[in-house]
Write an enzyme that holds these catalytic residues in place. Structure first.
Site, PDB file in Angstrom:
ATOM      1  N   SER A 127       2.820   3.868  18.237  1.00  0.00           N
ATOM      2  CA  SER A 127       2.045   2.793  17.940  1.00  0.00           C
ATOM      3  C   SER A 127       1.060   2.583  19.219  1.00  0.00           C
ATOM      4  O   SER A 127       1.281   2.759  20.368  1.00  0.00           O
ATOM      5  CB  SER A 127       2.960   1.543  17.898  1.00  0.00           C
ATOM      6  OG  SER A 127       1.913   0.375  17.735  1.00  0.00           O
ATOM      7  N   LYS A 183       9.782   2.054  13.524  1.00  0.00           N
ATOM      8  CA  LYS A 183       8.247   1.949  13.423  1.00  0.00           C
ATOM      9  C   LYS A 183       7.700   1.129  11.846  1.00  0.00           C
ATOM     10  O   LYS A 183       6.592   0.436  11.998  1.00  0.00           O
ATOM     11  CB  LYS A 183       7.602   3.141  13.462  1.00  0.00           C
ATOM     12  CG  LYS A 183       5.980   3.337  13.556  1.00  0.00           C
ATOM     13  CD  LYS A 183       5.279   2.616  14.548  1.00  0.00           C
ATOM     14  CE  LYS A 183       3.980   3.063  14.658  1.00  0.00           C
ATOM     15  NZ  LYS A 183       3.055   2.989  13.404  1.00  0.00           N
ATOM     16  N   HIS A 186       7.940  -2.433  12.648  1.00  0.00           N
ATOM     17  CA  HIS A 186       6.901  -2.769  13.698  1.00  0.00           C
ATOM     18  C   HIS A 186       5.684  -2.847  12.570  1.00  0.00           C
ATOM     19  O   HIS A 186       4.989  -4.002  12.876  1.00  0.00           O
ATOM     20  CB  HIS A 186       6.638  -1.717  14.468  1.00  0.00           C
ATOM     21  CG  HIS A 186       5.398  -1.848  15.217  1.00  0.00           C
ATOM     22  ND1 HIS A 186       4.162  -1.199  14.715  1.00  0.00           N
ATOM     23  CD2 HIS A 186       5.011  -2.098  16.552  1.00  0.00           C
ATOM     24  CE1 HIS A 186       3.161  -1.726  15.759  1.00  0.00           C
ATOM     25  NE2 HIS A 186       3.689  -2.049  16.538  1.00  0.00           N
ATOM     26  N   ASN A 187       5.149  -2.038  11.739  1.00  0.00           N
ATOM     27  CA  ASN A 187       4.005  -2.147  11.079  1.00  0.00           C
ATOM     28  C   ASN A 187       4.217  -3.273   9.962  1.00  0.00           C
ATOM     29  O   ASN A 187       3.187  -3.892   9.672  1.00  0.00           O
ATOM     30  CB  ASN A 187       3.674  -0.844  10.176  1.00  0.00           C
ATOM     31  CG  ASN A 187       3.035   0.277  11.185  1.00  0.00           C
ATOM     32  OD1 ASN A 187       3.374   0.154  12.516  1.00  0.00           O
ATOM     33  ND2 ASN A 187       2.564   1.211  10.810  1.00  0.00           N
ATOM     34  N   GLU A 190       3.123  -6.040  11.860  1.00  0.00           N
ATOM     35  CA  GLU A 190       1.888  -6.070  12.278  1.00  0.00           C
ATOM     36  C   GLU A 190       1.283  -6.782  11.073  1.00  0.00           C
ATOM     37  O   GLU A 190       0.255  -7.536  11.088  1.00  0.00           O
ATOM     38  CB  GLU A 190       1.613  -4.679  12.454  1.00  0.00           C
ATOM     39  CG  GLU A 190       0.001  -4.329  12.680  1.00  0.00           C
ATOM     40  CD  GLU A 190      -0.199  -2.875  12.816  1.00  0.00           C
ATOM     41  OE1 GLU A 190      -1.184  -2.464  12.176  1.00  0.00           O
ATOM     42  OE2 GLU A 190       0.588  -2.396  13.540  1.00  0.00           O
ATOM     43  N   TYR A 191       1.690  -6.340   9.892  1.00  0.00           N
ATOM     44  CA  TYR A 191       0.974  -7.025   8.704  1.00  0.00           C
ATOM     45  C   TYR A 191       0.906  -8.423   8.689  1.00  0.00           C
ATOM     46  O   TYR A 191      -0.098  -9.026   8.487  1.00  0.00           O
ATOM     47  CB  TYR A 191       1.753  -6.369   7.440  1.00  0.00           C
ATOM     48  CG  TYR A 191       1.002  -5.211   6.865  1.00  0.00           C
ATOM     49  CD1 TYR A 191       0.831  -3.995   7.754  1.00  0.00           C
ATOM     50  CD2 TYR A 191       0.527  -5.046   5.539  1.00  0.00           C
ATOM     51  CE1 TYR A 191       0.437  -2.763   7.062  1.00  0.00           C
ATOM     52  CE2 TYR A 191       0.068  -3.884   5.044  1.00  0.00           C
ATOM     53  CZ  TYR A 191       0.159  -2.633   5.665  1.00  0.00           C
ATOM     54  OH  TYR A 191      -0.401  -1.453   5.253  1.00  0.00           O
ATOM     55  N   ARG A 288      -3.139  -8.546   0.694  1.00  0.00           N
ATOM     56  CA  ARG A 288      -4.274  -7.500   0.879  1.00  0.00           C
ATOM     57  C   ARG A 288      -4.230  -6.752  -0.475  1.00  0.00           C
ATOM     58  O   ARG A 288      -5.306  -6.398  -0.790  1.00  0.00           O
ATOM     59  CB  ARG A 288      -3.451  -6.241   1.401  1.00  0.00           C
ATOM     60  CG  ARG A 288      -3.419  -6.585   3.067  1.00  0.00           C
ATOM     61  CD  ARG A 288      -3.187  -5.263   4.091  1.00  0.00           C
ATOM     62  NE  ARG A 288      -3.078  -5.760   5.499  1.00  0.00           N
ATOM     63  CZ  ARG A 288      -3.108  -4.983   6.515  1.00  0.00           C
ATOM     64  NH1 ARG A 288      -3.163  -3.526   6.189  1.00  0.00           N
ATOM     65  NH2 ARG A 288      -2.992  -5.282   7.875  1.00  0.00           N
ATOM     66  N   ARG A 446      22.552 -17.696 -15.192  1.00  0.00           N
ATOM     67  CA  ARG A 446      22.876 -16.349 -15.386  1.00  0.00           C
ATOM     68  C   ARG A 446      24.333 -16.258 -16.460  1.00  0.00           C
ATOM     69  O   ARG A 446      24.153 -15.277 -17.092  1.00  0.00           O
ATOM     70  CB  ARG A 446      23.164 -15.700 -14.031  1.00  0.00           C
ATOM     71  CG  ARG A 446      21.931 -15.513 -13.242  1.00  0.00           C
ATOM     72  CD  ARG A 446      21.956 -14.563 -12.035  1.00  0.00           C
ATOM     73  NE  ARG A 446      22.255 -13.441 -12.200  1.00  0.00           N
ATOM     74  CZ  ARG A 446      23.386 -12.655 -11.784  1.00  0.00           C
ATOM     75  NH1 ARG A 446      24.315 -13.405 -11.507  1.00  0.00           N
ATOM     76  NH2 ARG A 446      23.438 -11.164 -12.122  1.00  0.00           N
ATOM     77  N   HIS A 452      27.442 -13.756 -16.427  1.00  0.00           N
ATOM     78  CA  HIS A 452      27.692 -12.829 -15.269  1.00  0.00           C
ATOM     79  C   HIS A 452      28.721 -13.608 -14.311  1.00  0.00           C
ATOM     80  O   HIS A 452      28.975 -13.153 -13.225  1.00  0.00           O
ATOM     81  CB  HIS A 452      26.305 -13.075 -14.709  1.00  0.00           C
ATOM     82  CG  HIS A 452      25.256 -12.009 -15.425  1.00  0.00           C
ATOM     83  ND1 HIS A 452      25.321 -10.778 -15.519  1.00  0.00           N
ATOM     84  CD2 HIS A 452      24.104 -12.525 -16.078  1.00  0.00           C
ATOM     85  CE1 HIS A 452      24.395 -10.187 -16.020  1.00  0.00           C
ATOM     86  NE2 HIS A 452      23.735 -11.298 -16.594  1.00  0.00           N
TER      87      HIS A 452
END
Length: 471
Positions: A127, A183, A186-187, A190-191, A288, A446, A452
């Protein structure tokens, strides 16, 4: 001449990493399927320590044993193609390092294949972008411990050095794909970080009408305090930059469609797999995706009505509250990402160390920030910390900013300005601090339509009710 390491894939990242390695006293052999890129190494200032080679056979001839080969190509099929291209010329014990943004499950597969062939495969998160590659990235290697031992002199030398203590921002993450998993998270963080900053920019820009130049000064001021970070710093620079051809702030002329390469999406998808709530990162990924619906949004803006984004309250109060809300949201975003790492570490047997991860993120990487030193300290106080918000210092910091945080989200909702990441951060905080949530009703539903079953708070066991009216 025998070279310490080979670099395969001589695009900007690969070339810059090669130059970084040479600058720290290690010789490099470079290879690329495009012969011109290998030949161009002779024109670099470091040419006396970098040799361009024309074939994988020649590459292997000029490398020290065990061979160390760093692959810098796009994720996916290109990595498999290069691994197959190189491994046919490698021998037992040689090390292949994938320094790209590969999906961690692909790295898991490549580790198994390499081991079967007698090779060592390392997935290494890198990075810092082009600048970091040249001057010092944050490095997150995972794979065989023996491979780490063989690589540590080079990786420690080229990694970014934390300004507080000069420690290299690299550490062994764990076995197999641990490095690429870290990583990926990490990204994802970052987003989230980028989206939180963008929402504050939008709120103060549209809601208060602050021009880009004034916002640039505001972010520059914030970067001198608790929010100091690479992303806040570059936000200030971006907002201050005028387009040479028009004189207008360039940021105002950039189309509002954010692209993505997939790492944030991978973090969201995997978080569902391991059962880790990361709503701030999820909101950033979705933001995004919504931004890409530009034509639809333009059409909708002409027919869908909402409040006018004009704030008529105490402007200075909203500005200061935005700073506090941004900090609190960033803390919760990191808390979510670190919690994901904790759960994934158990799921995949990575034995990740959150404090060590925070330490190596302090410099070189995109999310480097003053905050990370404080996060490292929190895990030093309690290595078994289940969630960052349970640390006394961070709990107090978020609680102190709670009123401002809520004011910002309420103001944005009232103005009709979307703040999906800010509001998701606050909602996660409120959910995490709630002793009781309405999931009891969900579980009853449920059981009503699908039998369930449910558990009770007053006795052990699983139960099913024949609900009145249920078919």
């Amino acid at each position: 001449m025998s070279h310490a390491i080979g670099v395969v894939g001589l695009g900007v990242m690969g070339r810059n990493l090669a130059r970084n390695i040479v600058g720290h006293g290690f010789s490099v052999a470079g290879y690329d399927l495009d012969p011109a890129k290998a030949e161009a190494l002779a024109e670099l200032p470091e040419a006396d320590r970098i040799e361009g080679v024309a074939s994988p056979e020649r590459l292997m001839e000029v490398l020290e044993r065990p061979r160390r080969v760093l692959v810098m190509v796009p994720a996916g099929k290109p990595v498999d193609d290069v691994v197959a291209h190189l491994s046919a010329h490698m021998t037992a014990g040689d090390i292949l390092i994938d320094g790209g943004n590969s999906f961690f499950l692909d790295t898991e597969r490549r580790c198994r294949q390499a081991e079967a062939a007698g090779l060592q495969f390392v997935g290494c998160g890198v990075s810092g972008g082009e600048e970091g590659a040249l001057h010092g990235p944050s490095l997150m290697p995972g794979g065989p411990r023996a491979a780490w031992d063989a690589l540590v002199p080079i990786l420690s030398a080229i990694a970014a050095k934390a300004p507080e203590d000069g420690e290299p921002c690299v550490a062994y993450m764990g076995p197999r794909a641990a490095g690429h998993y870290v990583k990926m998270v990490h990204n994802g963080i970052e987003y989230g970080d980028m989206q939180l900053i963008a929402e504050v920019y939008d709120l103060l820009g549209r809601g208060l009408g602050l021009p880009a130049a004034e916002l640039a000064g505001l972010f520059a001021e914030w970067n001198r305090g608790e929010l100091r970070s690479y992303l806040i710093e570059i936000t200030s620079r971006i907002l201050a930059y005028a387009d040479p051809s028009t004189g207008r702030p360039l940021v105002d002329l950039i189309l509002d469609e954010a692209q993505q390469k997939g790492t944030g999406k991978w973090a969201s998808q995997n978080a569902f797999d391991v059962g880790a709530p990361i709503p701030t990162i999820n909101a950033a990924v979705e933001a995004r995706i919504v931004s890409a619906l530009k034509a639809e949004r333009v059409a909708a803006s002409k027919v869908l009505r909402g409040p006018a984004p004009s704030f008529d309250g105490d402007r200075s109060k909203l500005v200061d509250a935005a700073r506090q809300a941004l900090y609190a949201s960033k803390v919760t975003s990191y808390a979510q990402g670190l919690a994901l790492l904790r759960l994934a570490s158990k799921e995949y047997g990575y034995a990740l160390d959150p404090g060590e991860i925070a330490r190596i993120w302090r410099a070189g990487c995109i999310i480097r920030a003053r905050l990370l030193g404080e996060i490292r300290d929190a895990y030093r106080r309690d290595s078994g910390l289940v969630n960052l918000l349970l640390d006394g210092a961070f709990r107090a910091a978020v609680e102190e900013r709670q009123r401002a945080w809520r004011f910002v989200v309420q103001s944005a909702v009232g103005l009709g300005i979307p703040v999906p990441a800010l509001s998701a951060s606050l909602a996660w905080f409120d959910a995490y601090r709630s002793e009781r949530l309405p999931a009891n009703l969900t579980q009853a539903q449920r059981d009503y339509f699908g039998a369930h079953t449910y558990r009770r708070v007053d006795r052990e066991g699983s139960f099913h009710t024949e609900w009145p009216g249920a078919k």
